[in-house]
Write an enzyme that holds these catalytic residues in place. Structure first.
Site: not given
Length: 205
Positions: A58, A63, A120-121, A162-163, A166
């Protein structure tokens, strides 16, 4: 959000890392008339390509430094290859085709929750236990500006939560069980293959 696999040695160069203000602000709604523009379509393509290259399951527009309410998600068999059948069942992790959501609105379904390690990226190299709703429904627009609804449970529900976080300026570290926070390498060495109930019991002592 990264897959459950060893992280690359360095973060993807295009992905903004924790500390950048764009990750701590509420992203802006995208006007419907802007969706078909080359600018937005190219952004969506770049998000999907970056998510796959990272690799991740995702990615949200902030990001990439773009404060708009757009997210993409996809989970492929190749990203699950290191998990055992028991781990896949426990996580309720299944293949998920690529989805694009613009201006998503997420609604938890029921009170059932699940706790698993999450990374998390944009917080490269670290992981922690995070409690999430087991089932959610998200409504929004697709990349053509058409209304859509997706109802999912298990790992796909975790990815979505999660997304969407963000897009609201929230990182998983804001929701984590703080004592579980560790490098991904440490977490894999200590907990890989263990049932989540056993891991949670260790942190509740």
């Amino acid at each position: 959000m990264p897959p459950s696999a060893p992280a690359p040695s360095a973060p993807h160069p295009d992905i903004v890392q924790a500390g950048d203000p764009v990750l701590r602000s509420r992203a802006a709604e995208l006007a419907v008339e802007r969706i078909p523009t080359p600018e937005i379509q190219e952004l969506v393509d770049r998000m999907i390509a970056t998510m796959r290259a990272a690799p991740g399951v995702g990615l949200a527009a902030p990001q990439l430094g773009v404060p708009l309410r757009i997210l993409v998600l996809e989970d492929r068999a190749a990203l699950m290859a290191r998990l055992t059948p028991a781990e896949l069942r426990e996580r309720e992790r299944v293949e998920l085709p690529v989805h694009v959501f613009i201006n998503p609105v997420l609604r938890p379904l029921g009170d059932d929750t699940r706790t698993f390690f999450e990374g998390c990226l944009s917080v490269h190299g670290y992981t922690a236990l995070v409690e999430r709703h087991a089932e959610v429904e998200v409504t929004g627009l697709d990349r053509r500006g058409q209304p859509q609804t997706l109802r999912v449970r298990g790992w796909p529900a975790r990815i979505l939560q999660h997304e969407v976080d963000h897009l609201d300026g929230t990182l998983y570290v804001d929701r984590m069980l703080t004592r579980s926070f560790s490098t991904g390498d440490q977490a894999r060495a200590r907990h890989a293959g263990r049932p989540i109930a056993e891991i949670l019991a260790e942190f509740s002592r």
